[in-house]
Motif scaffolding. Structure first.
Motif, PDB file in Angstrom:
ATOM      1  N   THR A  67       5.570  -5.243   7.438  1.00 36.62           N
ATOM      2  CA  THR A  67       5.228  -3.877   7.794  1.00 36.62           C
ATOM      3  C   THR A  67       5.373  -3.024   6.543  1.00 36.62           C
ATOM      4  O   THR A  67       6.433  -3.009   5.917  1.00 36.62           O
ATOM      5  N   MET A  68       4.289  -2.354   6.199  1.00 38.15           N
ATOM      6  CA  MET A  68       4.248  -1.474   5.038  1.00 38.15           C
ATOM      7  C   MET A  68       4.047  -0.050   5.536  1.00 38.15           C
ATOM      8  O   MET A  68       3.332   0.164   6.516  1.00 38.15           O
ATOM      9  N   VAL A  69       4.674   0.915   4.873  1.00 37.30           N
ATOM     10  CA  VAL A  69       4.549   2.328   5.251  1.00 37.30           C
ATOM     11  C   VAL A  69       3.916   3.089   4.097  1.00 37.30           C
ATOM     12  O   VAL A  69       4.364   2.974   2.953  1.00 37.30           O
ATOM     13  N   ALA A  70       2.876   3.861   4.405  1.00 40.65           N
ATOM     14  CA  ALA A  70       2.217   4.698   3.403  1.00 40.65           C
ATOM     15  C   ALA A  70       3.092   5.915   3.130  1.00 40.65           C
ATOM     16  O   ALA A  70       3.675   6.492   4.057  1.00 40.65           O
ATOM     17  N   VAL A  71       3.189   6.289   1.858  1.00 41.78           N
ATOM     18  CA  VAL A  71       4.006   7.443   1.483  1.00 41.78           C
ATOM     19  C   VAL A  71       3.201   8.376   0.577  1.00 41.78           C
ATOM     20  O   VAL A  71       2.321   7.943  -0.160  1.00 41.78           O
ATOM     21  N   ASP A  72       3.553   9.673   0.645  1.00 46.80           N
ATOM     22  CA  ASP A  72       2.910  10.666  -0.213  1.00 46.80           C
ATOM     23  C   ASP A  72       3.658  10.768  -1.544  1.00 46.80           C
ATOM     24  O   ASP A  72       4.586   9.992  -1.806  1.00 46.80           O
ATOM     25  N   GLU A  73       3.288  11.743  -2.358  1.00 50.40           N
ATOM     26  CA  GLU A  73       3.884  11.907  -3.682  1.00 50.40           C
ATOM     27  C   GLU A  73       5.386  12.159  -3.619  1.00 50.40           C
ATOM     28  O   GLU A  73       6.125  11.860  -4.558  1.00 50.40           O
ATOM     29  N   ALA A  74       5.856  12.734  -2.512  1.00 43.93           N
ATOM     30  CA  ALA A  74       7.280  13.027  -2.349  1.00 43.93           C
ATOM     31  C   ALA A  74       8.036  11.852  -1.722  1.00 43.93           C
ATOM     32  O   ALA A  74       9.240  11.946  -1.474  1.00 43.93           O
ATOM     33  N   GLY A  75       7.322  10.764  -1.448  1.00 42.97           N
ATOM     34  CA  GLY A  75       7.968   9.604  -0.836  1.00 42.97           C
ATOM     35  C   GLY A  75       8.116   9.703   0.672  1.00 42.97           C
ATOM     36  O   GLY A  75       8.810   8.895   1.284  1.00 42.97           O
ATOM     37  N   LYS A  76       7.438  10.661   1.282  1.00 40.41           N
ATOM     38  CA  LYS A  76       7.512  10.851   2.737  1.00 40.41           C
ATOM     39  C   LYS A  76       6.381  10.077   3.410  1.00 40.41           C
ATOM     40  O   LYS A  76       5.246  10.041   2.906  1.00 40.41           O
ATOM     41  N   PRO A  77       6.653   9.470   4.580  1.00 46.72           N
ATOM     42  CA  PRO A  77       5.587   8.760   5.298  1.00 46.72           C
ATOM     43  C   PRO A  77       4.383   9.666   5.554  1.00 46.72           C
ATOM     44  O   PRO A  77       4.537  10.850   5.845  1.00 46.72           O
TER      45      PRO A  77
END
Length: 161
Positions: free
Chosen positions: A113-123
């Motif tokens: 299971t992989m989670v996409a994150v934004d530039e701030a490391g938030k899902p």
């Protein structure tokens, strides 16, 4: 409407040569080396699907079925098989191929299971996936069952702390 993209868009294939530093005293590849390859291809696969950076949330299953030896080629294939709001399940299979004979043997299968994150490391949200092959459809249908199992394991792990 949530965007839906085909599983084939995420399909990723990598080839690795099994070298002596990757192997144990018996000349077979270390399981940890295979796990590193699996994690890498799962990340690339999930990034292709989501168009975002990703982190590994879990490695749900790893089945070591046979070994690769020095001089063999490892063929790894990853594909997104289901998605949540910010997560993607990635199925990875590794086959060992003999250079001399060309014969291929399934060595390892895994679901991560992989989670996409934004530039701030938030899902961050990801597109849905549309399975294409019969195997992908079967894995897609059983995704909810795997998610429930992961949730139970996570609750148990929290109780142990």
């Amino acid at each position: 409407m949530i965007e839906q993209i085909t599983a084939g868009r995420s399909r990723t294939i990598q080839t690795k040569l099994v070298l002596p530093p990757d192997t144990n005293h018996m000349g077979t590849i270390f399981g940890g080396a295979v796990l590193a390859y699996i994690d890498e291809i799962a990340a690339v696969t999930a990034m292709k699907h989501s168009g975002k950076a990703v982190v590994t949330a879990s490695i749900d299953t790893v089945n070591f079925l046979s070994s690769a030896r020095v001089g063999n080629v490892l063929l790894l294939e990853g594909v997104v098989i289901s998605t949540g709001r910010t997560s993607m399940e990635v199925y990875v299979k590794a086959e060992c191929q003999s250079i001399e004979s060309g014969e291929k043997t399934l060595t390892t299968t895994a679901i991560l299971t992989m989670v996409a994150v934004d530039e701030a490391g938030k899902p961050t949200p990801v597109p849905g996936v549309v399975p294409e092959t019969e195997h992908e459809k079967k894995l897609f249908k059983s995704a909810q069952e795997r998610k429930q199992r992961r949730m139970k394991i996570n609750e148990y792990a929290k109780e142990l702390v």
